[in-house]
Scaffold this active site. Structure first.
Site, short mmCIF file in Angstrom:
data_model
loop_
_atom_site.label_atom_id
_atom_site.label_comp_id
_atom_site.label_asym_id
_atom_site.label_seq_id
_atom_site.Cartn_x
_atom_site.Cartn_y
_atom_site.Cartn_z
N ARG A 72 45.74 32.25 41.99
CA ARG A 72 46.04 33.49 42.71
C ARG A 72 46.75 34.46 41.77
NH1 ARG A 72 46.34 34.29 48.24
NH2 ARG A 72 44.57 33.00 48.56
N ARG B 276 49.76 40.48 45.84
CA ARG B 276 50.82 41.35 46.32
C ARG B 276 52.08 41.34 45.46
NH1 ARG B 276 49.91 39.04 52.29
NH2 ARG B 276 49.63 37.25 50.96
N ARG C 93 46.12 48.47 47.52
CA ARG C 93 46.02 48.00 48.91
C ARG C 93 46.49 49.04 49.92
NH1 ARG C 93 45.03 45.60 52.26
NH2 ARG C 93 46.01 43.60 52.72
N ASP D 38 37.18 36.38 47.68
CA ASP D 38 37.85 35.46 48.60
C ASP D 38 36.88 34.39 49.02
OD1 ASP D 38 40.61 35.46 50.24
OD2 ASP D 38 39.02 34.44 51.33
N TYR E 53 38.15 26.75 58.28
CA TYR E 53 38.26 28.15 58.72
C TYR E 53 37.19 28.48 59.75
CZ TYR E 53 41.86 29.26 55.35
OH TYR E 53 43.04 29.29 54.67
#
Ligand code: CP3
Length: 331
Positions: free
Chosen positions: A2, A6, A15, A51, A128
């Site tokens: 990752r 952020r 973003r 993703d 998911y």
């Protein structure tokens, strides 16, 4: 692990203007975000900004990212019939924007560092698809797995066929390495892993083998490492819950390993961060086939300077062999 995200101000700035899915679906933006960490941190590889949920939509499972809650599917799988209604798709069309991003990133990188492509493993993707988002206990996933094993195997067979083809498309588009994320597989016992997951994950590795190096990543896998090895991967990812040398012994030193610093150590203080980094390096013992990495993703509150310091420290220490003579925090 990752790399983008952020914790970087340039990512947060983008973003403010674009949603996460916009970033993933616009090749120029995905390229820009992929390069952000490469330009700021001494990383040895870039990981494609994308993703692992993207393939769910063309299979007939649309979703969105909800602020503060993570991904949310519109209509998760709830019956065996829903599995038969899933669609097959051609990744070179439906996910052509990902492949275009790969080509653009490779042009921009121009050989500076290799590019890692990726996809989700069948268990993590299925969880998911069935839970519809984040889950603490995977109750719905396991209910389908135990209650309707035939349907479970049909679902995982569809997912593994799709993921293998998607990874082949990424390799054709130019990625140098592929990583398969089975982020939540540590929720399973070894018995369940062998029965419900291993054959499907193995099919993916067998299909892509020999083209580019492959990395098999999971978390909470201390009890599953031998089985992860059996399922495949030139490199096995290890999280921080197990000492690296112990994990490597169990995996076998004929395989490479990736890991395994706890990402929360990056929150500080620097002394503990670098002491624990040194511990990972010492446990790797200078053997070939260790890729230093975090055991899981960087948290949004991580100071960028700590990530920069960590990468520099690992490079210096590895260049001088493992004989790190001075105090590790004295960088
Ligand atoms: O730089 C990179 O690491 C590449 C980009 C990347 C993303 N997702 C972008 C992203 C990668 C490799 C992934 C894989 C992924 N996606 C995984 C496996 C890796 C892991 O962490 O175990 C998983 C489980 C997902 C699904 C997913 N995506 C979740 C659960 C979330 C919400 C997380 C949260 O904290 O809100 C995401 C969102 C997501 N994907 C972000 C990023 C950078 C968060 C950033 C944002 O909201 O802008």
């Amino acid at each position: 692990m990752r790399q983008a995200g952020r914790y970087m101000s340039e990512y947060r700035a983008l973003r403010e203007r674009y949603s996460l899915l916009d970033l993933c679906r616009t090749p120029e933006l995905a390229t820009e975000v992929t390069l952000q960490p490469v330009n700021r941190i001494e990383v040895d590889a870039a990981i494609l900004f994308s993703d692992l949920l993207l393939p769910l939509e063309p299979m007939g499972l649309p979703f969105d990212f909800i602020k503060g809650e993570g991904p949310q599917l519109e209509r998760p799988i709830s019956t065996p019939g829903d599995i038969d209604a899933l669609r097959d798709f051609e990744p070179r069309e439906a996910l052509g924007h990902v492949l275009e991003a790969i080509r653009l990133v490779q042009q921009e990188l121009a050989g500076r560092v290799p590019l890692i492509g990726f996809a989700g493993a069948p268990f993590t993707l299925a969880s998911y698809a069935i839970e519809g988002g984040h889950s603490n206990n995977f109750a719905k996933t396991k209910s389908l797995m135990y209650g309707h094993p035939d349907a479970w195997h049909r679902l995982c067979d569809r997912l593994s066929t799709m993921v293998a083809d998607y990874l082949l498309a990424q390799i054709e588009a130019g990625v140098d390495v592929v990583q398969i994320f089975d982020s939540w597989v540590g929720m399973l016992s070894a018995t369940d892993y062998r029965e419900f997951v291993l054959p499907h994950t193995r099919k993916i590795f067998e299909t892509v083998a020999g083209r580019v190096p492959t990395i098999h990543f999971g978390t909470g896998t201390a009890t599953l490492l031998e089985l992860l090895r059996e399922a495949g991967g030139d490199v096995i990812g290890v999280d921080w819950r197990i000492p690296l040398d112990e994990a490597w012994k169990r995996i076998g030193t004929d395989r490479a390993v990736q890991g395994n610093l706890d990402p929360t150590l990056l929150l500080g203080p620097a002394k503990r961060l670098l002491e624990q980094t040194q511990d990972v390096l010492v446990r790797a013992g200078g053997r070939p086939g260790h890729i230093f990495n975090l055991g899981h993703g960087i948290l949004p509150s991580t100071p960028l300077e700590h990530v920069q310091m960590l990468a520099q420290y690992v490079h210096r220490a590895s260049r001088s062999g493992t004989a790190i003579t001075r105090e590790p925090w004295d960088v």
